[in-house]
Design a protein around this motif. Structure first.
Motif, PDB file in Angstrom:
ATOM      1  N   ILE A  40       0.889  -1.237   0.066  1.00 43.91           N
ATOM      2  CA  ILE A  40      -0.100   0.025  -0.134  1.00 43.91           C
ATOM      3  C   ILE A  40       0.876   1.098  -0.098  1.00 43.91           C
ATOM      4  O   ILE A  40       0.475   2.235  -0.827  1.00 43.91           O
ATOM      5  N   LYS A  41       1.892   1.180   0.913  1.00 42.84           N
ATOM      6  CA  LYS A  41       2.852   2.423   0.610  1.00 42.84           C
ATOM      7  C   LYS A  41       3.633   2.370  -0.429  1.00 42.84           C
ATOM      8  O   LYS A  41       3.609   3.912  -1.045  1.00 42.84           O
ATOM      9  N   GLN A  42       3.942   1.549  -1.142  1.00 41.72           N
ATOM     10  CA  GLN A  42       4.595   1.812  -2.636  1.00 41.72           C
ATOM     11  C   GLN A  42       3.608   2.196  -3.552  1.00 41.72           C
ATOM     12  O   GLN A  42       3.910   3.097  -4.218  1.00 41.72           O
ATOM     13  N   ALA A  43       2.309   1.695  -3.333  1.00 40.00           N
ATOM     14  CA  ALA A  43       1.606   2.070  -4.749  1.00 40.00           C
ATOM     15  C   ALA A  43       1.044   3.499  -4.289  1.00 40.00           C
ATOM     16  O   ALA A  43       0.977   4.427  -5.237  1.00 40.00           O
ATOM     17  N   HIS A  44       1.059   3.993  -3.023  1.00 42.96           N
ATOM     18  CA  HIS A  44       0.921   5.605  -2.489  1.00 42.96           C
ATOM     19  C   HIS A  44       1.989   6.556  -3.019  1.00 42.96           C
ATOM     20  O   HIS A  44       1.729   7.649  -3.691  1.00 42.96           O
ATOM     21  N   ASN A  45       3.242   5.926  -2.830  1.00 43.17           N
ATOM     22  CA  ASN A  45       4.400   6.651  -3.507  1.00 43.17           C
ATOM     23  C   ASN A  45       4.580   6.794  -4.947  1.00 43.17           C
ATOM     24  O   ASN A  45       4.923   8.072  -5.335  1.00 43.17           O
ATOM     25  N   TRP A  46       4.145   5.786  -5.723  1.00 46.92           N
ATOM     26  CA  TRP A  46       3.947   5.721  -6.929  1.00 46.92           C
ATOM     27  C   TRP A  46       2.946   6.759  -7.715  1.00 46.92           C
ATOM     28  O   TRP A  46       3.184   7.415  -8.500  1.00 46.92           O
ATOM     29  N   ARG A  47       1.878   7.000  -6.786  1.00 46.83           N
ATOM     30  CA  ARG A  47       0.967   7.846  -7.239  1.00 46.83           C
ATOM     31  C   ARG A  47       1.454   9.294  -6.911  1.00 46.83           C
ATOM     32  O   ARG A  47       1.008  10.036  -7.957  1.00 46.83           O
ATOM     33  N   ILE A  48       2.017   9.409  -5.988  1.00 47.49           N
ATOM     34  CA  ILE A  48       2.797  10.797  -5.951  1.00 47.49           C
ATOM     35  C   ILE A  48       3.559  11.084  -6.887  1.00 47.49           C
ATOM     36  O   ILE A  48       3.636  12.171  -7.741  1.00 47.49           O
TER      37      ILE A  48
END
Length: 243
Positions: A40-48
Motif C-alpha cells: 500500500i505504501k509503495q502504491a501511494h508513493n507511485w501515485r505521488i
C-alpha cells in the motif's frame, strides 16, 4: 502472535489468538500491516511520483507553446561581391535611431503622398495605402488623415480629372521629435467657368505641416517589409501659408 505450550502434559505447540496486549483486533491489524502495508505504501508513493511527472509535463508543454508564440525574425546582413556571390553573412545588429537625412526624406515622401492627387482611382488607392504604412494607427495623425481623405474624396468627385502636383521645398527639425515640412502645390484640370471648354491656369499655393514622429524598430517580418526603419507619424497638421 505468541507461541505457548500446553500444561496438560502434551508438549505440542499451539498458537494463541491474542498478542501481548490480549486484543485479537490489534493482532489482526499487525498481521495485515506485515503482509500488505508495504504494498500500500509503495502504491501511494507511485501515485505521488506520477502526479509530479504529470505536473512537470504540463509545465513543459505550456513553455513550448509560449515559446512557439514568441517567434521573432532574426535579420541577417549578407555581403556580396560584384558577381552577386555571398562573401560574408552575419546577424544584423539592433537598429539604431535613423539619422536626420533619413527622417527628412521619409517625411518629405509621406507629405508628397498625402497631398498628391492623381485622376486615377487605382493609383490613388495604392498611394494612400503606401502612405498609411508610416502612420501610427493609435495616434492623432490617423484620425486627422481619415478626415482629410473623406473631404478629398468628395472634392475629387466634384472635380474629376483634376491633378494636384506637390513639390517639397524644405524639411526642418522643430524639436526632438517634431518636424516642419514646407511645400508648394499646383492644381490643374479645372474647367473654365466661362464655359469655353478651356482649362484654368494652374495656381500655386504654399503649405506648412507640423509633424510629430516616433521610432519603433520592427520586430516582425510584416513590419520589416512595411516600414523597415520604424518611423511612424503620430501627429500632423497642415495649413496654407502666404509664402
Amino acid at each position: 502472535m505468541k507461541l505457548k505450550l500446553k500444561k496438560d502434559g502434551n508438549q505440542s505447540p499451539v498458537y494463541n489468538s491474542t498478542d501481548e496486549s490480549g486484543s485479537p483486533f490489534l493482532s489482526a491489524k499487525m498481521e495485515w500491516n506485515e503482509r500488505y502495508g508495504s504494498y500500500i505504501k509503495q502504491a501511494h508513493n507511485w501515485r505521488i511520483a506520477a502526479a509530479g511527472a504529470l505536473a512537470v509535463s504540463v509545465v513543459l508543454a505550456g513553455g513550448v507553446v509560449w515559446q512557439a508564440s514568441q517567434s521573432k525574425v532574426v535579420p541577417y546582413v549578407v555581403e556580396v561581391n560584384h558577381l552577386g556571390r555571398a562573401i560574408a553573412v552575419s546577424p544584423a545588429e539592433e537598429a539604431a535611431m535613423p539619422n536626420t537625412q533619413v527622417i527628412m526624406a521619409t517625411l518629405a515622401e509621406e507629405v508628397w503622398k498625402f497631398r498628391t492627387v492623381i485622376p486615377n482611382n487605382a493609383a490613388m488607392d495604392d498611394n494612400i495605402k503606401a502612405a498609411y504604412k508610416y502612420v501610427d494607427s493609435n495616434a492623432q495623425a490617423y484620425d486627422y488623415l481619415n478626415a482629410y481623405y473623406q473631404r478629398l474624396d468628395a472634392w475629387m468627385g466634384n472635380n474629376p480629372g483634376v491633378v494636384r502636383t506637390v513639390k517639397i521645398t524644405n524639411v526642418l527639425p522643430d524639436g526632438k521629435d517634431t518636424w516642419l515640412v514646407y511645400w508648394t502645390e499646383s492644381e490643374s484640370g479645372f474647367s473654365n467657368s466661362s464655359g469655353n471648354g478651356k482649362e484654368q491656369a494652374a495656381s500655386n499655393k504654399h503649405y506648412k505641416a507640423v509633424v510629430g514622429i516616433t521610432v519603433v524598430p520592427p520586430t516582425t517580418e510584416s513590419a520589416i517589409l512595411a516600414n523597415p526603419l520604424g518611423i511612424y507619424i503620430k501627429s500632423i497638421t497642415w495649413s496654407e501659408t502666404l509664402q
